[in-house]
Motif scaffolding. Sequence first.
Motif, short mmCIF file in Angstrom:
data_model
loop_
_atom_site.label_atom_id
_atom_site.label_comp_id
_atom_site.label_asym_id
_atom_site.label_seq_id
_atom_site.Cartn_x
_atom_site.Cartn_y
_atom_site.Cartn_z
N GLU A 57 39.91 40.59 41.22
CA GLU A 57 41.13 40.22 40.49
C GLU A 57 42.38 40.87 41.06
N ARG A 58 42.20 42.02 41.72
CA ARG A 58 43.35 42.72 42.26
C ARG A 58 43.71 42.26 43.68
N CYS A 59 42.72 42.27 44.58
CA CYS A 59 43.04 42.05 45.99
C CYS A 59 42.58 40.71 46.55
N GLY A 60 41.63 40.03 45.89
CA GLY A 60 41.14 38.75 46.38
C GLY A 60 39.94 38.85 47.29
N ASN A 61 39.40 40.06 47.49
CA ASN A 61 38.20 40.25 48.30
C ASN A 61 36.98 39.76 47.50
N VAL A 62 35.87 39.52 48.18
CA VAL A 62 34.65 39.14 47.46
C VAL A 62 34.16 40.32 46.63
N ALA A 63 33.63 40.00 45.45
CA ALA A 63 33.20 41.05 44.53
C ALA A 63 32.10 40.51 43.63
N GLN A 64 31.35 41.43 43.04
CA GLN A 64 30.36 41.04 42.04
C GLN A 64 30.79 41.51 40.65
N ALA A 65 31.93 42.18 40.59
CA ALA A 65 32.48 42.63 39.32
C ALA A 65 33.96 42.23 39.29
N GLU A 66 34.65 42.71 38.28
CA GLU A 66 36.08 42.39 38.16
C GLU A 66 36.86 42.87 39.39
N LEU A 67 36.51 44.07 39.87
CA LEU A 67 37.14 44.62 41.07
C LEU A 67 36.10 44.76 42.18
N CYS A 68 36.55 44.60 43.43
CA CYS A 68 35.65 44.81 44.56
C CYS A 68 35.39 46.32 44.71
N ARG A 69 34.45 46.68 45.57
CA ARG A 69 34.09 48.09 45.73
C ARG A 69 35.25 48.92 46.27
N ILE A 70 36.14 48.31 47.05
CA ILE A 70 37.27 49.05 47.63
C ILE A 70 38.32 49.32 46.56
N CYS A 71 38.67 48.31 45.78
CA CYS A 71 39.66 48.52 44.71
C CYS A 71 39.13 49.45 43.63
N ALA A 72 37.83 49.47 43.42
CA ALA A 72 37.23 50.33 42.40
C ALA A 72 37.04 51.77 42.87
N ASP A 73 37.24 52.02 44.15
CA ASP A 73 37.02 53.35 44.72
C ASP A 73 38.27 54.23 44.53
N PRO A 74 38.21 55.27 43.70
CA PRO A 74 39.38 56.11 43.43
C PRO A 74 39.82 56.93 44.64
N ARG A 75 38.96 57.03 45.67
CA ARG A 75 39.31 57.81 46.86
C ARG A 75 40.20 57.04 47.83
N ARG A 76 40.37 55.74 47.62
CA ARG A 76 41.19 54.94 48.53
C ARG A 76 42.67 55.26 48.29
#
Length: 199
Positions: A57-76
């Motif tokens: 929903e944030r970046c448009g990358n493929v995901a299996q949840a609302e956010l992809c693993r990159i957007c969900a990663d607080p270390r990014r």
Amino acid sequence: MYEGVVQDLIDELGRLPGVGPKSAQRIAFHLLTADPADVTRLSEVLAEVKAKVRFCERCGNVAQAELCRICADPRRDQTAICVIEEPKDVVAVERTREFRGTYHVLGGAISPMDGIGPDDLRITELMTRLADGTVTEVIIATDPNIQGEATATFLSRLLKDMGIRITRLASGLPVGGDLEYADEITLGRAFEGRRVVNV
């Protein structure tokens, strides 16, 4: 031309990107001679992908949840966004291990010949992400072709007054390439992007 379902299979495979008529025929006959368990597993994976995979929903990358693993990663690093054309480009950039920010997938590139304009891309969503002032750099990583350049130019002009650092990926000669085989655009970009050699 083959009979019935065999031709239907070849036709459907031929609709896939990068699969021509000969490749479609080869794949079809491979599937016909493959172990039934392998074919069943393939069909189950295809069905599962369609059922479970969506776009972040944030970046448009493929995901299996609302956010992809990159957007969900607080270390990014939330202050840098790399703008790319397609989700597959995320994998290419991630393989370099040079970028620790987030991404924004446009969903294509501006291509008037194909009827794709700025309104057909996820540019409005990018502007929404930039509105809160968190992002300090936008890296434009569109493909180095006519459509990618048109998109990069459009984005650069759109973002220039936002007080955000806008950068474009360098392009030029590939490692291991020969000058004599480089086209004039690639060689020209290599000259534009040249840097000082510190000895």
